[in-house]
Scaffold this motif. Structure first.
Motif, PDB file in Angstrom:
ATOM      1  N   VAL A 184       0.970  -1.160   0.039  1.00 54.11           N
ATOM      2  CA  VAL A 184      -0.075  -0.034  -0.052  1.00 54.11           C
ATOM      3  C   VAL A 184       1.006   1.188  -0.074  1.00 54.11           C
ATOM      4  CG1 VAL A 184      -1.621   1.220   1.504  1.00 54.11           C
ATOM      5  CG2 VAL A 184      -1.850  -0.899   0.886  1.00 54.11           C
ATOM      6  N   THR A 185       0.559   2.154  -0.929  1.00 56.85           N
ATOM      7  CA  THR A 185       1.270   3.546  -1.036  1.00 56.85           C
ATOM      8  C   THR A 185       0.390   4.483  -1.095  1.00 56.85           C
ATOM      9  OG1 THR A 185       1.176   3.642  -3.422  1.00 56.85           O
ATOM     10  CG2 THR A 185       3.122   2.425  -2.379  1.00 56.85           C
ATOM     11  N   LEU A 186       0.758   5.754  -0.542  1.00 60.83           N
ATOM     12  CA  LEU A 186      -0.083   7.017  -0.602  1.00 60.83           C
ATOM     13  C   LEU A 186       0.652   8.144  -0.920  1.00 60.83           C
ATOM     14  CD1 LEU A 186      -2.743   8.378   0.095  1.00 60.83           C
ATOM     15  CD2 LEU A 186      -2.048   8.610   2.337  1.00 60.83           C
ATOM     16  N   SER A 187       0.532   8.770  -1.625  1.00 57.41           N
ATOM     17  CA  SER A 187       1.114  10.018  -2.389  1.00 57.41           C
ATOM     18  C   SER A 187      -0.066  11.109  -2.443  1.00 57.41           C
ATOM     19  CB  SER A 187       1.614   9.781  -3.613  1.00 57.41           C
ATOM     20  OG  SER A 187       2.869   8.670  -3.708  1.00 57.41           O
ATOM     21  N   LEU A 188       0.671  12.600  -1.919  1.00 59.66           N
ATOM     22  CA  LEU A 188      -0.328  13.400  -2.101  1.00 59.66           C
ATOM     23  C   LEU A 188       0.440  14.576  -2.622  1.00 59.66           C
ATOM     24  CD1 LEU A 188      -1.269  13.443   1.864  1.00 59.66           C
ATOM     25  CD2 LEU A 188      -2.837  12.587  -0.128  1.00 59.66           C
ATOM     26  N   GLY A 189      -0.549  15.464  -3.341  1.00 54.89           N
ATOM     27  CA  GLY A 189      -0.081  16.483  -4.023  1.00 54.89           C
ATOM     28  C   GLY A 189      -0.269  16.443  -5.515  1.00 54.89           C
ATOM     29  N   ALA A 247       0.669  16.016  -9.675  1.00 55.43           N
ATOM     30  CA  ALA A 247       1.758  15.214 -10.393  1.00 55.43           C
ATOM     31  C   ALA A 247       2.887  16.069 -10.488  1.00 55.43           C
ATOM     32  CB  ALA A 247       1.129  14.951 -11.666  1.00 55.43           C
ATOM     33  N   GLY A 248       4.111  15.381 -10.416  1.00 55.96           N
ATOM     34  CA  GLY A 248       5.462  16.047 -10.363  1.00 55.96           C
ATOM     35  C   GLY A 248       5.743  16.765  -9.077  1.00 55.96           C
ATOM     36  N   HIS A 249       4.801  17.002  -8.294  1.00 54.39           N
ATOM     37  CA  HIS A 249       5.174  17.677  -6.992  1.00 54.39           C
ATOM     38  C   HIS A 249       4.493  16.750  -5.735  1.00 54.39           C
ATOM     39  CE1 HIS A 249       5.627  21.051  -9.923  1.00 54.39           C
ATOM     40  NE2 HIS A 249       6.720  21.431  -8.995  1.00 54.39           N
ATOM     41  N   GLN A 250       4.624  15.416  -5.638  1.00 57.27           N
ATOM     42  CA  GLN A 250       3.961  14.681  -4.846  1.00 57.27           C
ATOM     43  C   GLN A 250       4.866  14.508  -3.646  1.00 57.27           C
ATOM     44  OE1 GLN A 250       2.338  11.186  -7.054  1.00 57.27           O
ATOM     45  NE2 GLN A 250       0.392  12.260  -7.292  1.00 57.27           N
ATOM     46  N   THR A 251       4.186  14.170  -2.568  1.00 59.17           N
ATOM     47  CA  THR A 251       4.992  13.722  -1.321  1.00 59.17           C
ATOM     48  C   THR A 251       4.437  12.434  -1.088  1.00 59.17           C
ATOM     49  OG1 THR A 251       4.972  16.029  -0.448  1.00 59.17           O
ATOM     50  CG2 THR A 251       5.248  14.155   1.170  1.00 59.17           C
ATOM     51  N   GLN A 252       5.194  11.269  -0.652  1.00 61.38           N
ATOM     52  CA  GLN A 252       4.892   9.964  -0.650  1.00 61.38           C
ATOM     53  C   GLN A 252       4.954   9.675   0.795  1.00 61.38           C
ATOM     54  OE1 GLN A 252       7.608   7.062  -2.485  1.00 61.38           O
ATOM     55  NE2 GLN A 252       6.055   5.677  -2.473  1.00 61.38           N
ATOM     56  N   ILE A 253       3.677   9.547   1.316  1.00 58.19           N
ATOM     57  CA  ILE A 253       3.228   9.363   2.614  1.00 58.19           C
ATOM     58  C   ILE A 253       3.539   7.879   3.014  1.00 58.19           C
ATOM     59  CG2 ILE A 253       1.617   9.876   4.393  1.00 58.19           C
ATOM     60  CD1 ILE A 253       2.542  12.219   2.919  1.00 58.19           C
ATOM     61  N   LEU A 254       3.128   7.059   2.508  1.00 64.36           N
ATOM     62  CA  LEU A 254       3.417   5.608   2.749  1.00 64.36           C
ATOM     63  C   LEU A 254       4.063   5.093   1.409  1.00 64.36           C
ATOM     64  CD1 LEU A 254      -0.365   4.694   4.292  1.00 64.36           C
ATOM     65  CD2 LEU A 254       1.744   5.423   5.505  1.00 64.36           C
ATOM     66  N   LYS A 255       4.943   4.260   1.650  1.00 62.43           N
ATOM     67  CA  LYS A 255       5.830   3.652   0.835  1.00 62.43           C
ATOM     68  C   LYS A 255       6.056   2.143   0.357  1.00 62.43           C
ATOM     69  CE  LYS A 255       8.756   7.551   2.106  1.00 62.43           C
ATOM     70  NZ  LYS A 255       9.980   8.254   2.738  1.00 62.43           N
ATOM     71  N   SER A 257      -2.165   8.308   8.667  1.00 60.47           N
ATOM     72  CA  SER A 257      -2.706   7.987   6.923  1.00 60.47           C
ATOM     73  C   SER A 257      -2.792   6.539   6.772  1.00 60.47           C
ATOM     74  CB  SER A 257      -1.506   8.612   6.140  1.00 60.47           C
ATOM     75  OG  SER A 257      -1.280   9.984   6.301  1.00 60.47           O
ATOM     76  N   LEU A 258      -2.186   5.568   7.330  1.00 58.87           N
ATOM     77  CA  LEU A 258      -2.259   4.263   7.203  1.00 58.87           C
ATOM     78  C   LEU A 258      -3.592   3.790   7.978  1.00 58.87           C
ATOM     79  CD1 LEU A 258      -1.471   1.179   6.287  1.00 58.87           C
ATOM     80  CD2 LEU A 258      -0.357   1.107   8.421  1.00 58.87           C
ATOM     81  N   GLU A 263      -9.601   7.205   3.537  1.00 59.86           N
ATOM     82  CA  GLU A 263      -8.767   7.769   2.544  1.00 59.86           C
ATOM     83  C   GLU A 263      -8.655   6.502   1.659  1.00 59.86           C
ATOM     84  OE1 GLU A 263      -7.067  10.003   0.346  1.00 59.86           O
ATOM     85  OE2 GLU A 263      -6.845  10.942   2.796  1.00 59.86           O
ATOM     86  N   ARG A 264      -8.356   6.709   0.241  1.00 66.61           N
ATOM     87  CA  ARG A 264      -7.899   6.083  -0.660  1.00 66.61           C
ATOM     88  C   ARG A 264      -6.422   5.709  -0.914  1.00 66.61           C
ATOM     89  NH1 ARG A 264     -11.128   3.792  -3.921  1.00 66.61           N
ATOM     90  NH2 ARG A 264     -13.409   4.385  -4.118  1.00 66.61           N
ATOM     91  N   ALA A 265      -5.907   4.413  -1.022  1.00 67.78           N
ATOM     92  CA  ALA A 265      -4.550   4.149  -1.134  1.00 67.78           C
ATOM     93  C   ALA A 265      -4.417   4.861  -2.484  1.00 67.78           C
ATOM     94  CB  ALA A 265      -4.155   2.935  -1.036  1.00 67.78           C
ATOM     95  N   SER A 266      -2.972   5.358  -2.929  1.00 71.22           N
ATOM     96  CA  SER A 266      -2.713   5.549  -4.173  1.00 71.22           C
ATOM     97  C   SER A 266      -2.531   4.374  -5.054  1.00 71.22           C
ATOM     98  CB  SER A 266      -1.325   6.343  -4.204  1.00 71.22           C
ATOM     99  OG  SER A 266      -1.588   7.531  -3.368  1.00 71.22           O
ATOM    100  N   SER A 267      -1.950   3.252  -4.520  1.00 70.76           N
ATOM    101  CA  SER A 267      -1.630   1.701  -5.011  1.00 70.76           C
ATOM    102  C   SER A 267      -1.705   0.745  -3.871  1.00 70.76           C
ATOM    103  CB  SER A 267      -0.338   1.676  -5.999  1.00 70.76           C
ATOM    104  OG  SER A 267       0.812   2.061  -5.033  1.00 70.76           O
ATOM    105  N   GLY A 268      -1.884  -0.333  -4.355  1.00 68.57           N
ATOM    106  CA  GLY A 268      -1.824  -1.567  -3.384  1.00 68.57           C
ATOM    107  C   GLY A 268      -3.167  -2.078  -3.337  1.00 68.57           C
TER     108      GLY A 268
END
Length: 241
Positions: A21-26, A28-36, A60-61, A69-74
């Protein structure tokens, strides 16, 4: 079909499962990765403390695992339900009756009594005898004598007891608690933690509690530590040692 056959299956005794599971906010091109890339399984009925400093990603998790909240992927499966394909309405339906949430700020409606704060969500969910159920749950958290009081007439500890009663009243399979003692003094906070765990044990619910307080580990079966969006430790807690 091939993907179904090759994908690892989640055992039926697992209440919460997260895979990569990943989560990125912001933007495109200026995203902060919250969960990796979080991998996590929590069995039914287990109590887990999720520890970490501010900014570690623990809240966030919890938001992703509770469907807020929705995960960015996973992949996220909670209570046997795949959150991936669901829209916001679907996630709200998936939470209803299955997931209870206790937050630091209580989030009680100021124009409703303690009884109404617990009963009205039950009524909206179509649960039978909502006011009777709310009365019993408030009695279980020691507030049977305060049911007609409004939040402004209750202490912080009493307000959090109402919030716990509201979370527990539908009989959820899973309880999420995010810094539930953050707005309380030490003695009141300890009493609230004792209450939360006693209600969890009585119901058999799975509990994931977000905190920065290592002393909570003495209450939990398991302790997971996060740093910089990653799980860095996973060990038995005081109750599971």
């Amino acid at each position: 079909m091939h993907d179904t056959l090759t994908r690892p299956q989640i055992a039926p005794h697992i209440a919460i499962a997260a895979r990569n599971v990943t989560l990125s906010l912001g933007e495109a091109g200026h995203q902060t990765q919250i969960l990796k890339g979080i991998d996590l399984e929590i069995p039914l009925g287990q109590s887990v403390a999720l520890l970490g400093p501010s900014g570690s990603g623990k809240s966030s998790l919890m938001a992703i695992l509770s469907g807020l909240e929705r995960a960015s992927s996973g992949e996220v499966r909670v209570g046997g339900v795949d959150f991936g394909p669901m829209d916001e309405d679907g996630l709200a339906r998936a939470r209803r009756g299955r997931i209870g949430i206790v937050l630091q700020a209580f989030h009680l409606l100021p124009t409703m009594t303690a009884l109404e704060n617990v009963a009205v969500p039950l009524e909206l969910a179509g649960i039978a005898d909502p006011f009777g159920t709310a009365q019993r749950e408030l009695e279980a958290v020691g507030l049977g004598h305060r049911v007609t009081h409004y939040p402004s007439q209750l202490s912080g500890g009493e307000q959090q007891r109402v919030a716990i009663a509201r979370a527990m009243a539908p009989g959820p399979e899973i309880i999420f608690a995010d810094e539930p003692t953050g707005n309380l003094d030490g003695a009141t906070g300890e009493a609230i933690i004792d209450l939360l765990f006693s209600r969890q044990r009585a119901s058999g619910a799975t509990l994931l509690i977000i905190t920065h307080d290592p002393s909570l580990a003495t209450h939990c079966d398991r302790v997971i530590e996060m740093r910089d969006g990653l799980i860095v430790a996973d060990r038995a807690g005081g109750a599971g040692a």
